[in-house]
Design a protein around this motif. Structure first.
Motif, PDB file in Angstrom:
ATOM      1  N   ILE A 295      26.884  36.292  28.535  1.00  0.00           N
ATOM      2  CA  ILE A 295      27.822  37.175  29.224  1.00  0.00           C
ATOM      3  C   ILE A 295      27.137  37.764  30.458  1.00  0.00           C
ATOM      4  O   ILE A 295      25.991  38.200  30.383  1.00  0.00           O
ATOM      5  CB  ILE A 295      28.271  38.339  28.303  1.00  0.00           C
ATOM      6  N   LEU A 296      27.846  37.786  31.585  1.00  0.00           N
ATOM      7  CA  LEU A 296      27.335  38.439  32.778  1.00  0.00           C
ATOM      8  C   LEU A 296      27.911  39.845  32.886  1.00  0.00           C
ATOM      9  O   LEU A 296      29.056  40.085  32.496  1.00  0.00           O
ATOM     10  CB  LEU A 296      27.704  37.653  34.038  1.00  0.00           C
ATOM     11  N   VAL A 297      27.120  40.757  33.423  1.00  0.00           N
ATOM     12  CA  VAL A 297      27.585  42.109  33.732  1.00  0.00           C
ATOM     13  C   VAL A 297      27.378  42.290  35.232  1.00  0.00           C
ATOM     14  O   VAL A 297      26.247  42.292  35.720  1.00  0.00           O
ATOM     15  CB  VAL A 297      26.810  43.181  32.942  1.00  0.00           C
ATOM     16  N   ALA A 298      28.491  42.390  35.959  1.00  0.00           N
ATOM     17  CA  ALA A 298      28.434  42.405  37.427  1.00  0.00           C
ATOM     18  C   ALA A 298      29.149  43.630  37.970  1.00  0.00           C
ATOM     19  O   ALA A 298      29.731  44.417  37.229  1.00  0.00           O
ATOM     20  CB  ALA A 298      29.056  41.120  37.982  1.00  0.00           C
ATOM     21  N   GLY A 299      29.114  43.774  39.292  1.00  0.00           N
ATOM     22  CA  GLY A 299      29.769  44.901  39.941  1.00  0.00           C
ATOM     23  C   GLY A 299      28.952  45.379  41.116  1.00  0.00           C
ATOM     24  O   GLY A 299      27.901  44.823  41.439  1.00  0.00           O
ATOM     25  N   GLY A 300      29.434  46.419  41.765  1.00  0.00           N
ATOM     26  CA  GLY A 300      28.787  46.932  42.967  1.00  0.00           C
ATOM     27  C   GLY A 300      27.495  47.675  42.693  1.00  0.00           C
ATOM     28  O   GLY A 300      27.108  47.918  41.548  1.00  0.00           O
TER      29      GLY A 300
ATOM     30  N   ALA B  37      45.460  47.921  42.288  1.00  0.00           N
ATOM     31  CA  ALA B  37      44.584  48.160  43.431  1.00  0.00           C
ATOM     32  C   ALA B  37      43.667  46.971  43.700  1.00  0.00           C
ATOM     33  O   ALA B  37      43.339  46.669  44.854  1.00  0.00           O
ATOM     34  CB  ALA B  37      43.752  49.420  43.199  1.00  0.00           C
ATOM     35  N   LEU B  38      43.252  46.284  42.631  1.00  0.00           N
ATOM     36  CA  LEU B  38      42.363  45.128  42.778  1.00  0.00           C
ATOM     37  C   LEU B  38      43.126  43.820  42.923  1.00  0.00           C
ATOM     38  O   LEU B  38      42.516  42.768  43.141  1.00  0.00           O
ATOM     39  CB  LEU B  38      41.429  45.031  41.559  1.00  0.00           C
ATOM     40  N   ASP B  39      44.468  43.879  42.807  1.00  0.00           N
ATOM     41  CA  ASP B  39      45.316  42.687  42.912  1.00  0.00           C
ATOM     42  C   ASP B  39      44.838  41.599  41.950  1.00  0.00           C
ATOM     43  O   ASP B  39      44.655  40.442  42.334  1.00  0.00           O
ATOM     44  CB  ASP B  39      45.319  42.165  44.352  1.00  0.00           C
ATOM     45  N   LEU B  40      44.625  41.995  40.690  1.00  0.00           N
ATOM     46  CA  LEU B  40      44.114  41.052  39.695  1.00  0.00           C
ATOM     47  C   LEU B  40      45.180  40.059  39.269  1.00  0.00           C
ATOM     48  O   LEU B  40      46.381  40.349  39.316  1.00  0.00           O
ATOM     49  CB  LEU B  40      43.635  41.821  38.458  1.00  0.00           C
ATOM     50  N   ASP B  41      44.733  38.879  38.851  1.00  0.00           N
ATOM     51  CA  ASP B  41      45.648  37.906  38.279  1.00  0.00           C
ATOM     52  C   ASP B  41      46.293  38.504  37.036  1.00  0.00           C
ATOM     53  O   ASP B  41      45.653  39.272  36.303  1.00  0.00           O
ATOM     54  CB  ASP B  41      44.904  36.620  37.891  1.00  0.00           C
ATOM     55  N   GLN B  42      47.545  38.147  36.817  1.00  0.00           N
ATOM     56  CA  GLN B  42      48.264  38.683  35.670  1.00  0.00           C
ATOM     57  C   GLN B  42      47.529  38.362  34.376  1.00  0.00           C
ATOM     58  O   GLN B  42      47.094  37.224  34.159  1.00  0.00           O
ATOM     59  CB  GLN B  42      49.685  38.108  35.610  1.00  0.00           C
TER      60      GLN B  42
ATOM     61  N   ALA C 298      32.683  40.744  43.297  1.00  0.00           N
ATOM     62  CA  ALA C 298      32.515  40.206  41.947  1.00  0.00           C
ATOM     63  C   ALA C 298      33.829  39.641  41.417  1.00  0.00           C
ATOM     64  O   ALA C 298      33.858  38.560  40.818  1.00  0.00           O
ATOM     65  CB  ALA C 298      31.979  41.288  41.010  1.00  0.00           C
ATOM     66  N   VAL C 299      34.920  40.361  41.642  1.00  0.00           N
ATOM     67  CA  VAL C 299      36.235  39.867  41.214  1.00  0.00           C
ATOM     68  C   VAL C 299      36.533  38.530  41.885  1.00  0.00           C
ATOM     69  O   VAL C 299      36.941  37.563  41.224  1.00  0.00           O
ATOM     70  CB  VAL C 299      37.337  40.903  41.542  1.00  0.00           C
ATOM     71  N   ASP C 300      36.320  38.453  43.192  1.00  0.00           N
ATOM     72  CA  ASP C 300      36.561  37.199  43.921  1.00  0.00           C
ATOM     73  C   ASP C 300      35.685  36.071  43.406  1.00  0.00           C
ATOM     74  O   ASP C 300      36.134  34.930  43.248  1.00  0.00           O
ATOM     75  CB  ASP C 300      36.309  37.393  45.420  1.00  0.00           C
ATOM     76  N   TYR C 301      34.417  36.393  43.147  1.00  0.00           N
ATOM     77  CA  TYR C 301      33.465  35.377  42.690  1.00  0.00           C
ATOM     78  C   TYR C 301      33.952  34.729  41.403  1.00  0.00           C
ATOM     79  O   TYR C 301      34.006  33.494  41.285  1.00  0.00           O
ATOM     80  CB  TYR C 301      32.092  36.013  42.473  1.00  0.00           C
ATOM     81  N   PHE C 302      34.327  35.534  40.410  1.00  0.00           N
ATOM     82  CA  PHE C 302      34.720  34.984  39.112  1.00  0.00           C
ATOM     83  C   PHE C 302      36.107  34.344  39.167  1.00  0.00           C
ATOM     84  O   PHE C 302      36.346  33.342  38.481  1.00  0.00           O
ATOM     85  CB  PHE C 302      34.640  36.061  38.038  1.00  0.00           C
ATOM     86  N   GLU C 303      37.015  34.904  39.957  1.00  0.00           N
ATOM     87  CA  GLU C 303      38.332  34.280  40.091  1.00  0.00           C
ATOM     88  C   GLU C 303      38.216  32.888  40.696  1.00  0.00           C
ATOM     89  O   GLU C 303      38.836  31.936  40.198  1.00  0.00           O
ATOM     90  CB  GLU C 303      39.256  35.152  40.943  1.00  0.00           C
TER      91      GLU C 303
END
Length: 201
Positions: free
Chosen positions: A20-25, A157-162, A125-130
């Motif tokens: 498991i990866l733990v990512a973020g700013g 706010a993050l426009d995440l995939d459903q 990070a969101v873009d990377y994994f998407e």
């Protein structure tokens, strides 16, 4: 993604380990989360922030931060008998992103930690994994004094995939971190099963 080993005496599969990866700013709490949930002494590659780094590291909102991860954090947690998670915390600054491709090899999924005071910091990070179709959950680290937002607000706010889970957590609390990891394993399991069924369908 998965490794198993068997007990020669009873012939049963003894353990299943998931990466498991733990990512973020920068400064969002990745090292804190890995340290809070790990049942072993976590491996950390932290260095003191330097004056030179002030030119490239945005410390707005994390003025008290004095160290930064320069390679990765590593920890391990047993979710239940026979199931362990190996946690790899990624560095948050742009200049260390070249490590992400290596760290993401074989990962079941990822936790993207978010701070609502600096929500834009988790966009990369969101873009990377998407873009790489790696299942992930967004875990909002609820800092003291930060304005609280609901999971739906953060998702919009993050426009995440459903269907991408958003959970609220306290990265300092072991039980809270464990719940985040359980949600990720459940979600990633559903995603991988659906992809497998699509591939054979």
């Amino acid at each position: 993604m998965v490794s198993e080993h068997s007990d020669a005496q009873d012939g049963e599969t003894a353990a299943l380990a998931l990466k498991i990866l733990v990512a973020g700013g920068f400064g969002v709490g990745k090292t804190t989360l890995v340290g809070a949930v790990s049942e072993i002494r976590p491996l950390r590659t932290e260095e003191l922030l330097s004056e030179a780094g002030q030119l490239v590291d945005n410390t707005d909102g994390v003025d008290q931060k004095v160290t930064t991860t320069v390679a990765m954090d590593f920890g391990r947690i047993t979710i239940r008998s026979g199931l362990s998670l190996y946690l790899f915390g990624t560095p948050g600054q742009d200049r260390f992103w070249f490590l992400w491709d290596e760290l993401s090899q074989g990962a079941l999924g990822a936790v993207v930690l978010a701070d609502t005071r600096r929500l834009e910091d988790c966009f990369p990070a969101v873009d990377y994994f998407e873009h790489r179709h790696i299942p992930f959950v967004v875990a909002v680290n609820c800092f003291t004094g930060a304005r609280s937002y609901g999971a739906q607000d953060v998702s919009r706010a993050l426009d995440l995939d459903q269907g991408t889970p958003v959970v609220l957590c306290d990265a300092r609390d072991r039980d809270s971190g464990k719940e985040v990891l359980i949600r990720l394993v459940e979600y990633a399991g559903r995603m991988h099963t659906a992809r497998l069924l699509d591939s054979v369908g």
